[in-house]
Design a protein around this motif. Structure first.
Motif, PDB file in Angstrom:
ATOM      1  N   ARG A  23       0.815  -1.247  -0.006  1.00 39.77           N
ATOM      2  CA  ARG A  23       0.034  -0.020  -0.023  1.00 39.77           C
ATOM      3  C   ARG A  23       1.016   1.246  -0.013  1.00 39.77           C
ATOM      4  O   ARG A  23       0.416   2.437  -0.462  1.00 39.77           O
ATOM      5  CB  ARG A  23      -0.911  -0.056   1.292  1.00 39.77           C
ATOM      6  CG  ARG A  23      -0.212   0.184   2.476  1.00 39.77           C
ATOM      7  CD  ARG A  23      -1.366   0.053   3.500  1.00 39.77           C
ATOM      8  NE  ARG A  23      -0.784   0.447   4.896  1.00 39.77           N
ATOM      9  CZ  ARG A  23      -0.343  -0.648   5.633  1.00 39.77           C
ATOM     10  NH1 ARG A  23      -0.415  -1.916   5.249  1.00 39.77           N
ATOM     11  NH2 ARG A  23       0.220  -0.150   6.849  1.00 39.77           N
ATOM     12  N   LEU A  24       2.100   1.187   0.594  1.00 41.09           N
ATOM     13  CA  LEU A  24       2.993   2.232   0.360  1.00 41.09           C
ATOM     14  C   LEU A  24       3.541   2.468  -0.840  1.00 41.09           C
ATOM     15  O   LEU A  24       3.855   3.445  -1.404  1.00 41.09           O
ATOM     16  CB  LEU A  24       4.061   2.259   1.549  1.00 41.09           C
ATOM     17  CG  LEU A  24       3.467   2.538   2.843  1.00 41.09           C
ATOM     18  CD1 LEU A  24       4.586   2.507   3.828  1.00 41.09           C
ATOM     19  CD2 LEU A  24       3.042   3.992   2.995  1.00 41.09           C
ATOM     20  N   LYS A  25       3.912   1.380  -1.659  1.00 39.98           N
ATOM     21  CA  LYS A  25       4.529   1.274  -2.812  1.00 39.98           C
ATOM     22  C   LYS A  25       3.582   1.893  -3.961  1.00 39.98           C
ATOM     23  O   LYS A  25       4.115   2.029  -5.043  1.00 39.98           O
ATOM     24  CB  LYS A  25       4.877  -0.138  -3.122  1.00 39.98           C
ATOM     25  CG  LYS A  25       5.964  -0.508  -2.279  1.00 39.98           C
ATOM     26  CD  LYS A  25       6.365  -2.207  -2.814  1.00 39.98           C
ATOM     27  CE  LYS A  25       7.573  -2.373  -2.051  1.00 39.98           C
ATOM     28  NZ  LYS A  25       8.036  -3.869  -2.321  1.00 39.98           N
ATOM     29  N   VAL A  26       2.278   2.060  -3.505  1.00 39.43           N
ATOM     30  CA  VAL A  26       1.489   2.629  -4.795  1.00 39.43           C
ATOM     31  C   VAL A  26       1.648   3.985  -4.677  1.00 39.43           C
ATOM     32  O   VAL A  26       1.475   4.558  -5.678  1.00 39.43           O
ATOM     33  CB  VAL A  26       0.114   2.338  -4.142  1.00 39.43           C
ATOM     34  CG1 VAL A  26      -0.962   3.138  -5.085  1.00 39.43           C
ATOM     35  CG2 VAL A  26      -0.333   0.842  -4.376  1.00 39.43           C
ATOM     36  N   LEU A  27       2.145   4.779  -3.470  1.00 34.65           N
ATOM     37  CA  LEU A  27       2.421   6.125  -3.860  1.00 34.65           C
ATOM     38  C   LEU A  27       3.211   6.587  -4.819  1.00 34.65           C
ATOM     39  O   LEU A  27       2.814   7.606  -5.391  1.00 34.65           O
ATOM     40  CB  LEU A  27       2.854   6.617  -2.343  1.00 34.65           C
ATOM     41  CG  LEU A  27       1.906   6.533  -1.079  1.00 34.65           C
ATOM     42  CD1 LEU A  27       2.402   6.978   0.118  1.00 34.65           C
ATOM     43  CD2 LEU A  27       0.518   7.246  -1.369  1.00 34.65           C
ATOM     44  N   PRO A  28       4.253   6.175  -4.947  1.00 32.33           N
ATOM     45  CA  PRO A  28       5.247   6.710  -6.192  1.00 32.33           C
ATOM     46  C   PRO A  28       4.493   6.471  -7.603  1.00 32.33           C
ATOM     47  O   PRO A  28       4.829   7.379  -8.277  1.00 32.33           O
ATOM     48  CB  PRO A  28       6.335   6.045  -6.220  1.00 32.33           C
ATOM     49  CG  PRO A  28       6.655   5.411  -4.554  1.00 32.33           C
ATOM     50  CD  PRO A  28       5.272   5.236  -4.020  1.00 32.33           C
ATOM     51  N   PHE A  64       6.168   8.536   1.119  1.00 26.60           N
ATOM     52  CA  PHE A  64       6.528   7.368   0.665  1.00 26.60           C
ATOM     53  C   PHE A  64       8.037   6.999   1.469  1.00 26.60           C
ATOM     54  O   PHE A  64       8.219   5.884   1.964  1.00 26.60           O
ATOM     55  CB  PHE A  64       6.573   6.990  -0.680  1.00 26.60           C
ATOM     56  CG  PHE A  64       7.354   5.585  -1.456  1.00 26.60           C
ATOM     57  CD1 PHE A  64       6.837   4.513  -0.951  1.00 26.60           C
ATOM     58  CD2 PHE A  64       8.436   5.739  -1.874  1.00 26.60           C
ATOM     59  CE1 PHE A  64       7.287   3.094  -1.109  1.00 26.60           C
ATOM     60  CE2 PHE A  64       8.847   4.525  -2.352  1.00 26.60           C
ATOM     61  CZ  PHE A  64       8.715   3.293  -1.824  1.00 26.60           C
ATOM     62  N   VAL A  65       8.687   8.008   1.168  1.00 27.83           N
ATOM     63  CA  VAL A  65      10.382   7.713   1.492  1.00 27.83           C
ATOM     64  C   VAL A  65      10.297   7.977   3.008  1.00 27.83           C
ATOM     65  O   VAL A  65      10.826   6.974   3.658  1.00 27.83           O
ATOM     66  CB  VAL A  65      11.075   8.917   0.962  1.00 27.83           C
ATOM     67  CG1 VAL A  65      12.533   8.973   1.675  1.00 27.83           C
ATOM     68  CG2 VAL A  65      11.269   8.685  -0.448  1.00 27.83           C
ATOM     69  N   ASN A  66       9.500   8.686   3.604  1.00 26.12           N
ATOM     70  CA  ASN A  66       9.659   8.557   5.225  1.00 26.12           C
ATOM     71  C   ASN A  66       9.110   7.474   5.794  1.00 26.12           C
ATOM     72  O   ASN A  66       9.681   6.895   6.685  1.00 26.12           O
ATOM     73  CB  ASN A  66       8.732   9.954   5.569  1.00 26.12           C
ATOM     74  CG  ASN A  66       9.783  11.372   5.493  1.00 26.12           C
ATOM     75  OD1 ASN A  66      10.834  11.226   5.301  1.00 26.12           O
ATOM     76  ND2 ASN A  66       8.858  12.293   5.202  1.00 26.12           N
ATOM     77  N   LYS A  67       7.735   7.078   5.452  1.00 26.34           N
ATOM     78  CA  LYS A  67       7.138   6.061   5.768  1.00 26.34           C
ATOM     79  C   LYS A  67       7.889   4.618   5.442  1.00 26.34           C
ATOM     80  O   LYS A  67       8.122   3.775   6.314  1.00 26.34           O
ATOM     81  CB  LYS A  67       5.734   5.880   5.537  1.00 26.34           C
ATOM     82  CG  LYS A  67       4.746   7.028   6.234  1.00 26.34           C
ATOM     83  CD  LYS A  67       3.562   6.595   5.802  1.00 26.34           C
ATOM     84  CE  LYS A  67       2.462   7.905   6.459  1.00 26.34           C
ATOM     85  NZ  LYS A  67       2.433   7.566   8.011  1.00 26.34           N
ATOM     86  N   GLY A  68       8.393   4.427   4.514  1.00 24.26           N
ATOM     87  CA  GLY A  68       9.206   3.595   3.960  1.00 24.26           C
ATOM     88  C   GLY A  68      10.515   3.361   4.530  1.00 24.26           C
ATOM     89  O   GLY A  68      10.762   2.147   4.983  1.00 24.26           O
ATOM     90  N   TRP A  69      11.253   4.352   4.781  1.00 25.34           N
ATOM     91  CA  TRP A  69      12.377   4.205   5.596  1.00 25.34           C
ATOM     92  C   TRP A  69      12.124   3.773   7.089  1.00 25.34           C
ATOM     93  O   TRP A  69      12.997   3.143   7.714  1.00 25.34           O
ATOM     94  CB  TRP A  69      13.355   5.397   5.662  1.00 25.34           C
ATOM     95  CG  TRP A  69      14.183   5.556   4.548  1.00 25.34           C
ATOM     96  CD1 TRP A  69      14.131   6.576   3.564  1.00 25.34           C
ATOM     97  CD2 TRP A  69      15.182   4.686   4.141  1.00 25.34           C
ATOM     98  NE1 TRP A  69      14.821   6.465   2.483  1.00 25.34           N
ATOM     99  CE2 TRP A  69      15.741   5.124   2.811  1.00 25.34           C
ATOM    100  CE3 TRP A  69      15.938   3.682   4.459  1.00 25.34           C
ATOM    101  CZ2 TRP A  69      16.735   4.451   2.108  1.00 25.34           C
ATOM    102  CZ3 TRP A  69      16.804   2.867   3.834  1.00 25.34           C
ATOM    103  CH2 TRP A  69      17.336   3.389   2.575  1.00 25.34           C
TER     104      TRP A  69
END
Length: 115
Positions: A23-28, A64-69
Motif C-alpha cells: 500500500r505504500l509502494k502505490v504512492l510513487p 513514501f520515503v519517510n514511511k518506507g524508511w
C-alpha cells in the motif's frame, strides 16, 4: 540536484525492499501517474501550472520515503534484536556414562552450562 538524485535512489531502493508494504509502494506510482496525466488541479498556465505538480508529487514521494524508511529501520531493528546461535540436542546415548549419572535436583545434568 544531489538531494533529488538521492531521493530518487531512495524510491528505487524502497520499491524493491520487502519490508515496505504494497500500500505504500502505490504512492510513487500515483505520483508518476499524476505528473504524466494531462489534467491537473490548475491549468498549466506559465509556472503556476507546474506548481501543483511539484506539490502533489513532492507530498506523495516524501510520504513514501519517510514511511518506507521507517518500515525498513523497524525491520532492521527487529532483525538486529535476534541472537544467532547454534545448538545441538544431546541424547542420553551420546552422553558419557559418568555425566548422565550426575544430575541436579531438577533433573538436569551437571555437565550443562548452569554449572
Amino acid at each position: 540536484m544531489f538531494l533529488f538524485l538521492r531521493r530518487l535512489l531512495s524510491v528505487v531502493y524502497l520499491m524493491t525492499h520487502p519490508a515496505v508494504p504494497m500500500r505504500l509502494k502505490v504512492l510513487p506510482i500515483l505520483a508518476f501517474i499524476y505528473l504524466a496525466f494531462p489534467r491537473d488541479l490548475w491549468f498549466d498556465f506559465r509556472a503556476f501550472g507546474f506548481l501543483d505538480d511539484f506539490i502533489v508529487g513532492g507530498l506523495l514521494i516524501g510520504t513514501f520515503v519517510n514511511k518506507g524508511w521507517t518500515r525498513v529501520q523497524a525491520a532492521q531493528k527487529q532483525r538486529d534484536d535476534t541472537i544467532p546461535a547454534e545448538f545441538r540436542v544431546i541424547d542420553e546415548d551420546d552422553a558419557p556414562a559418568a555425566a548422565s549419572d550426575a544430575q541436579d535436583e531438577d533433573g538436569a545434568p551437571n555437565s550443562d552450562l548452569r554449572g
